[in-house]
Design a protein around this motif. Structure first.
Motif, PDB file in Angstrom:
ATOM      1  N   GLY A  73      29.252 -19.402  42.294  1.00 32.89           N
ATOM      2  CA  GLY A  73      29.296 -18.007  41.891  1.00 32.89           C
ATOM      3  C   GLY A  73      29.114 -17.054  43.055  1.00 32.89           C
ATOM      4  O   GLY A  73      29.207 -15.848  42.900  1.00 32.89           O
ATOM      5  N   LYS A  74      28.836 -17.568  44.263  1.00 32.81           N
ATOM      6  CA  LYS A  74      28.573 -16.704  45.407  1.00 32.81           C
ATOM      7  C   LYS A  74      29.472 -17.053  46.586  1.00 32.81           C
ATOM      8  O   LYS A  74      30.123 -16.210  47.174  1.00 32.81           O
ATOM      9  CB  LYS A  74      27.103 -16.831  45.830  1.00 32.81           C
ATOM     10  N   THR A  75      29.515 -18.320  46.955  1.00 31.16           N
ATOM     11  CA  THR A  75      30.196 -18.743  48.167  1.00 31.16           C
ATOM     12  C   THR A  75      31.660 -19.023  47.900  1.00 31.16           C
ATOM     13  O   THR A  75      32.001 -19.726  46.960  1.00 31.16           O
ATOM     14  CB  THR A  75      29.529 -20.012  48.736  1.00 31.16           C
ATOM     15  N   ALA A  76      32.520 -18.480  48.735  1.00 26.55           N
ATOM     16  CA  ALA A  76      33.949 -18.762  48.651  1.00 26.55           C
ATOM     17  C   ALA A  76      34.293 -19.851  49.645  1.00 26.55           C
ATOM     18  O   ALA A  76      33.900 -19.792  50.814  1.00 26.55           O
ATOM     19  CB  ALA A  76      34.762 -17.504  48.944  1.00 26.55           C
ATOM     20  N   ALA A  77      35.000 -20.876  49.181  1.00 28.14           N
ATOM     21  CA  ALA A  77      35.457 -21.906  50.095  1.00 28.14           C
ATOM     22  C   ALA A  77      36.489 -21.313  51.048  1.00 28.14           C
ATOM     23  O   ALA A  77      37.189 -20.354  50.716  1.00 28.14           O
ATOM     24  CB  ALA A  77      36.062 -23.070  49.308  1.00 28.14           C
ATOM     25  N   ARG A  78      36.580 -21.885  52.242  1.00 26.90           N
ATOM     26  CA  ARG A  78      37.557 -21.424  53.220  1.00 26.90           C
ATOM     27  C   ARG A  78      38.504 -22.558  53.572  1.00 26.90           C
ATOM     28  O   ARG A  78      38.096 -23.715  53.670  1.00 26.90           O
ATOM     29  CB  ARG A  78      36.847 -20.906  54.480  1.00 26.90           C
ATOM     30  N   GLY A  79      39.759 -22.203  53.760  1.00 27.62           N
ATOM     31  CA  GLY A  79      40.764 -23.167  54.143  1.00 27.62           C
ATOM     32  C   GLY A  79      41.201 -22.933  55.575  1.00 27.62           C
ATOM     33  O   GLY A  79      41.375 -21.785  56.004  1.00 27.62           O
TER      34      GLY A  79
ATOM     35  N   ASP B 226      35.476 -27.086  58.686  1.00 20.17           N
ATOM     36  CA  ASP B 226      35.536 -26.181  59.826  1.00 20.17           C
ATOM     37  C   ASP B 226      35.309 -26.890  61.160  1.00 20.17           C
ATOM     38  O   ASP B 226      35.230 -26.234  62.205  1.00 20.17           O
ATOM     39  CB  ASP B 226      34.518 -25.038  59.668  1.00 20.17           C
ATOM     40  N   LYS B 227      35.212 -28.210  61.164  1.00 19.70           N
ATOM     41  CA  LYS B 227      35.023 -28.941  62.407  1.00 19.70           C
ATOM     42  C   LYS B 227      36.321 -28.997  63.217  1.00 19.70           C
ATOM     43  O   LYS B 227      37.423 -28.955  62.664  1.00 19.70           O
ATOM     44  CB  LYS B 227      34.553 -30.370  62.114  1.00 19.70           C
ATOM     45  N   ALA B 228      36.166 -29.103  64.558  1.00 19.80           N
ATOM     46  CA  ALA B 228      37.349 -29.237  65.414  1.00 19.80           C
ATOM     47  C   ALA B 228      38.123 -30.498  65.049  1.00 19.80           C
ATOM     48  O   ALA B 228      39.359 -30.522  65.087  1.00 19.80           O
ATOM     49  CB  ALA B 228      36.930 -29.269  66.879  1.00 19.80           C
ATOM     50  N   LYS B 229      37.398 -31.575  64.717  1.00 22.99           N
ATOM     51  CA  LYS B 229      38.011 -32.792  64.180  1.00 22.99           C
ATOM     52  C   LYS B 229      37.526 -32.927  62.745  1.00 22.99           C
ATOM     53  O   LYS B 229      36.444 -33.463  62.487  1.00 22.99           O
ATOM     54  CB  LYS B 229      37.608 -34.013  65.005  1.00 22.99           C
ATOM     55  N   PRO B 230      38.293 -32.410  61.779  1.00 22.98           N
ATOM     56  CA  PRO B 230      37.798 -32.325  60.393  1.00 22.98           C
ATOM     57  C   PRO B 230      37.555 -33.690  59.766  1.00 22.98           C
ATOM     58  O   PRO B 230      38.207 -34.684  60.117  1.00 22.98           O
ATOM     59  CB  PRO B 230      38.925 -31.570  59.677  1.00 22.98           C
ATOM     60  N   HIS B 231      36.602 -33.714  58.807  1.00 22.55           N
ATOM     61  CA  HIS B 231      36.327 -34.955  58.091  1.00 22.55           C
ATOM     62  C   HIS B 231      37.555 -35.447  57.339  1.00 22.55           C
ATOM     63  O   HIS B 231      37.763 -36.656  57.210  1.00 22.55           O
ATOM     64  CB  HIS B 231      35.173 -34.747  57.100  1.00 22.55           C
ATOM     65  N   TYR B 232      38.322 -34.507  56.813  1.00 24.72           N
ATOM     66  CA  TYR B 232      39.562 -34.881  56.121  1.00 24.72           C
ATOM     67  C   TYR B 232      40.582 -33.773  56.354  1.00 24.72           C
ATOM     68  O   TYR B 232      40.225 -32.632  56.691  1.00 24.72           O
ATOM     69  CB  TYR B 232      39.328 -35.060  54.614  1.00 24.72           C
TER      70      TYR B 232
ATOM     71  N   GLN C 145      30.381 -25.388  51.692  1.00 25.42           N
ATOM     72  CA  GLN C 145      29.438 -25.388  52.806  1.00 25.42           C
ATOM     73  C   GLN C 145      29.522 -24.071  53.562  1.00 25.42           C
ATOM     74  O   GLN C 145      30.535 -23.381  53.526  1.00 25.42           O
ATOM     75  CB  GLN C 145      29.751 -26.554  53.768  1.00 25.42           C
ATOM     76  N   ARG C 146      28.435 -23.727  54.252  1.00 25.93           N
ATOM     77  CA  ARG C 146      28.457 -22.566  55.135  1.00 25.93           C
ATOM     78  C   ARG C 146      29.236 -22.936  56.401  1.00 25.93           C
ATOM     79  O   ARG C 146      29.033 -24.014  56.951  1.00 25.93           O
ATOM     80  CB  ARG C 146      27.042 -22.121  55.490  1.00 25.93           C
ATOM     81  N   THR C 147      30.091 -22.038  56.864  1.00 26.42           N
ATOM     82  CA  THR C 147      30.938 -22.332  58.010  1.00 26.42           C
ATOM     83  C   THR C 147      30.598 -21.413  59.163  1.00 26.42           C
ATOM     84  O   THR C 147      30.214 -20.262  58.973  1.00 26.42           O
ATOM     85  CB  THR C 147      32.421 -22.162  57.632  1.00 26.42           C
ATOM     86  N   ALA C 148      30.778 -21.936  60.388  1.00 18.84           N
ATOM     87  CA  ALA C 148      30.405 -21.151  61.565  1.00 18.84           C
ATOM     88  C   ALA C 148      31.274 -21.519  62.758  1.00 18.84           C
ATOM     89  O   ALA C 148      30.804 -21.581  63.890  1.00 18.84           O
ATOM     90  CB  ALA C 148      28.940 -21.372  61.899  1.00 18.84           C
ATOM     91  N   SER C 149      32.564 -21.761  62.544  1.00 20.66           N
ATOM     92  CA  SER C 149      33.456 -22.090  63.644  1.00 20.66           C
ATOM     93  C   SER C 149      33.875 -20.817  64.370  1.00 20.66           C
ATOM     94  O   SER C 149      33.598 -19.687  63.941  1.00 20.66           O
ATOM     95  CB  SER C 149      34.693 -22.819  63.122  1.00 20.66           C
ATOM     96  N   ALA C 150      34.567 -20.990  65.492  1.00 16.63           N
ATOM     97  CA  ALA C 150      35.073 -19.836  66.230  1.00 16.63           C
ATOM     98  C   ALA C 150      36.039 -19.026  65.376  1.00 16.63           C
ATOM     99  O   ALA C 150      36.062 -17.789  65.443  1.00 16.63           O
ATOM    100  CB  ALA C 150      35.757 -20.309  67.513  1.00 16.63           C
ATOM    101  N   LEU C 151      36.834 -19.699  64.550  1.00 19.02           N
ATOM    102  CA  LEU C 151      37.756 -18.974  63.679  1.00 19.02           C
ATOM    103  C   LEU C 151      37.002 -18.148  62.641  1.00 19.02           C
ATOM    104  O   LEU C 151      37.432 -17.046  62.281  1.00 19.02           O
ATOM    105  CB  LEU C 151      38.705 -19.955  62.998  1.00 19.02           C
ATOM    106  N   ASP C 152      35.885 -18.678  62.143  1.00 16.31           N
ATOM    107  CA  ASP C 152      35.084 -17.911  61.183  1.00 16.31           C
ATOM    108  C   ASP C 152      34.522 -16.652  61.828  1.00 16.31           C
ATOM    109  O   ASP C 152      34.510 -15.572  61.217  1.00 16.31           O
ATOM    110  CB  ASP C 152      33.947 -18.774  60.643  1.00 16.31           C
ATOM    111  N   ARG C 153      34.048 -16.776  63.061  1.00 17.09           N
ATOM    112  CA  ARG C 153      33.519 -15.600  63.747  1.00 17.09           C
ATOM    113  C   ARG C 153      34.619 -14.586  64.025  1.00 17.09           C
ATOM    114  O   ARG C 153      34.413 -13.366  63.897  1.00 17.09           O
ATOM    115  CB  ARG C 153      32.840 -16.037  65.054  1.00 17.09           C
ATOM    116  N   LEU C 154      35.807 -15.075  64.392  1.00 12.39           N
ATOM    117  CA  LEU C 154      36.943 -14.179  64.603  1.00 12.39           C
ATOM    118  C   LEU C 154      37.321 -13.471  63.306  1.00 12.39           C
ATOM    119  O   LEU C 154      37.636 -12.272  63.296  1.00 12.39           O
ATOM    120  CB  LEU C 154      38.131 -14.956  65.146  1.00 12.39           C
ATOM    121  N   MET C 155      37.283 -14.202  62.200  1.00 10.41           N
ATOM    122  CA  MET C 155      37.638 -13.617  60.903  1.00 10.41           C
ATOM    123  C   MET C 155      36.705 -12.453  60.565  1.00 10.41           C
ATOM    124  O   MET C 155      37.157 -11.388  60.112  1.00 10.41           O
ATOM    125  CB  MET C 155      37.582 -14.696  59.819  1.00 10.41           C
ATOM    126  N   GLU C 156      35.412 -12.627  60.782  1.00  7.77           N
ATOM    127  CA  GLU C 156      34.467 -11.558  60.485  1.00  7.77           C
ATOM    128  C   GLU C 156      34.724 -10.333  61.364  1.00  7.77           C
ATOM    129  O   GLU C 156      34.695  -9.188  60.887  1.00  7.77           O
ATOM    130  CB  GLU C 156      33.046 -12.076  60.681  1.00  7.77           C
TER     131      GLU C 156
END
Length: 543
Positions: free
Chosen positions: A139-145, A170-176, A509-520
């Motif tokens: 109800g709060k967190t939006a998943a990111r693709g 959000d990993k450089a080498k994603p789990h999947y 999950q909470r994300t904190a990659s470089a792309l996430d920071r750029l998005m903000e």
């Protein structure tokens, strides 16, 4: 484990196709084929403007703001090192450290072309992040693709990705990740086409069926094609290989025909063939034939069906509703043969039953998503009448009511009460109501940050005992949650995986990659509107 009377209409499932469609839909949001007027403003360290040609050449810290039709959801801001803006032809070309931000996300690339008349764009060397629909699990967190690809672009009302990868990790080498040579999505109809798909999980690539595979995002789960070309195992089939044969049409076509087969070590070739005519989105006509098709009775026991054949009509009577309510009518006519060899709770006699069958069902449901997630309240009613050859008939009126809430800091619970009003006689276990009055309690216990335990049961009020229960132990691993389940009936053990924030009950999950920071940063600049924005942030290429 069922929660109410059997739903013989459409069943929805969020799958890999839904993730791909949601990501690409966000990439299409700010650019459309509608020829609406656009407001374009720009700024740079150096601006050279040709008044006669109405062409501006921009160099250094370029910022271009575009708003189409005056609609906030169709605006974008572009950062680049160099750009050319043709106001007469309504074209934008940019190069050097491209970043494009919309309300939904951010794309980066090497070069960018946009035509305002057609709404088409092309971005090479693409990578980006988009916010998907708000997670129903939290109800709060939006998943990111997250996506990468050789090129992303649009043509008419399609958006496409060449040599692409899509994931929610959000990993450089994603789990999947989902990979394909080409992906094309049509937002208007939900049609998703994938060429040579495969899945990479923990560094291992699982091949898919070669060639083009077509989906309909959000469509009936029974019509979704199999993607991975790998043998599987079940207690019924032993080793088996699922295989789809599309005979006519794509999932968004009015007329389509598909065979969904299972090549089984134990039972040979089994499955079902379905031909569907759907001239409008609120009703469809289908002709079905099957051999040893898997189906489930009221108690959840497996029965095998032969449809010889069956004609079915489904009508959505609330097509314009907001999704909180549904009212569906289903009619079916055909000959069925029921094979009961896999029934667990008793020894049926005889093992095979055949009869002509005509069925009519009306189903009204409120807050189905809340019922699935066990939060809020829900209720519904389902009337079903069935006629058989020889004059026999059977009717079932099912009503259910439930609610769920947080009981303590780490415990949530829900309870659904179900009652059936039945009459007549039926030869089929498929139509039989086994538990007339029941309670369906569920408890979810958060054991730690990453471990959780769920328990649900079916309590028979008439017999005063729990007829069935299921336990599921879950382990969260960043963007995925693995599940190990045990069910009393049949002593079944199951293993599954959910994409956090999209399937199951685990929040994104909470994300904190470089792309996430750029998005903000970029979306803050987008919110500033046509006014001069912030300087383009330096972002390392983590993705």
């Amino acid at each position: 484990m069922p929660t109410s009377c059997r739903d013989t209409t459409k069943t929805m499932a969020v799958r890999q196709a839904a993730l791909v469609g949601a990501v690409l839909a966000c990439c299409l949001a700010a650019c459309s084929a509608r020829q609406d007027p656009a407001v374009v403003t720009f700024d740079a360290d150096e601006v050279v403007y040709d008044m006669g040609r109405q062409v501006a050449e921009l160099h250094g810290n370029v910022r271009i703001y575009v708003c189409i039709g005056g609609e906030p959801q169709r605006r974008a801001v572009i950062h680049a090192q160099a750009a050319k803006v043709d106001l007469k032809e309504n074209n934008i070309g940019a190069s050097g450290g491209i970043s494009v931000a919309t309300e939904d996300g951010v794309l980066q690339g090497d070069s960018f072309q946009y035509n305002g008349h057609s709404g088409q764009y092309r971005l090479t060397g693409a990578r980006g992040v988009v916010s998907l629909s708000r997670s129903p699990t939290s109800g709060k967190t939006a998943a990111r693709g997250y996506l990468t690809g050789r090129q992303i672009g649009s043509e008419q009302d399609f958006v496409y990705l060449i040599r692409g990868r899509i994931t929610t990790c959000d990993k450089a080498k994603p789990h999947y990740a989902l990979l394909a040579d080409k992906i094309r999505y049509r937002s208007r109809t939900g049609k998703l086409e994938v060429w040579n798909p495969r899945v990479r999980i923990y560094g291992v690539t699982i091949p898919g069926y070669p060639g083009r595979i077509a989906f309909k995002v959000g469509g009936p789960a029974a019509e979704q094609p199999h993607v991975l070309a790998i043998p599987r195992y079940s207690s019924l089939d032993k080793l088996y290989l699922p295989y789809d044969v599309r005979l006519a049409g794509d999932p968004d076509d009015e007329f389509r025909s598909v065979m969904k087969l299972r090549i089984s070590q134990q039972l040979g070739i089994r499955g079902r063939w379905e031909t569907t005519y759907e001239p409008a989105g609120d009703w469809q006509l289908s002709l079905l034939m099957s051999r040893l098709e898997s189906a489930y009775d009221d108690f959840g026991d497996l029965v095998l069906l032969d449809r010889q054949p069956e004609l079915r009509v489904v009508r959505d009577l609330l097509p314009e509703d907001d999704g909180e309510r549904s009212l569906t009518a289903t009619a079916a006519l055909g000959r069925l043969t029921e094979d009961l060899r896999e029934v667990k709770r008793f020894v049926p006699s005889p093992l095979r039953v055949s009869a002509d069958r005509a069925m009519l069902q009306l189903r009204y449901q409120v807050h189905a998503t809340q019922q699935e997630l066990g939060a809020g309240h829900w209720y519904g009613i389902c009337w079903q009448g069935v006629l058989y050859d020889g004059g026999r008939h059977y009717r079932d009126v099912c009503v259910w009511l439930g609610a769920g809430t947080r009981l303590a800091g780490s415990i949530t619970g829900s309870l659904t009460a179900v009652h059936h009003f039945t009459g007549g006689d039926t030869p089929f276990l498929l139509d039989t109501v086994d538990i007339r009055s029941e309670l369906q309690p569920r408890l979810d216990l958060q054991l730690s940050r990453n471990w959780s335990l769920a328990a649900l049961a079916r309590y028979d009020l008439d017999r005063g005992e729990a007829r069935d229960y299921e336990l599921t132990l879950s382990r969260r691993v960043h963007c995925l949650t693995w599940r190990l389940g045990y069910r009393k009936m049949g002593h079944g053990i199951s293993l599954g995986v959910d994409i956090n924030g999209l399937t199951g009950r685990t929040a994104a999950q909470r994300t904190a990659s470089a792309l996430d920071r750029l998005m903000e940063t970029m979306q803050a600049d987008l919110a500033a509107g046509p006014a001069a924005g912030t300087a383009k942030p330096a972002v390392d290429d983590e993705h």
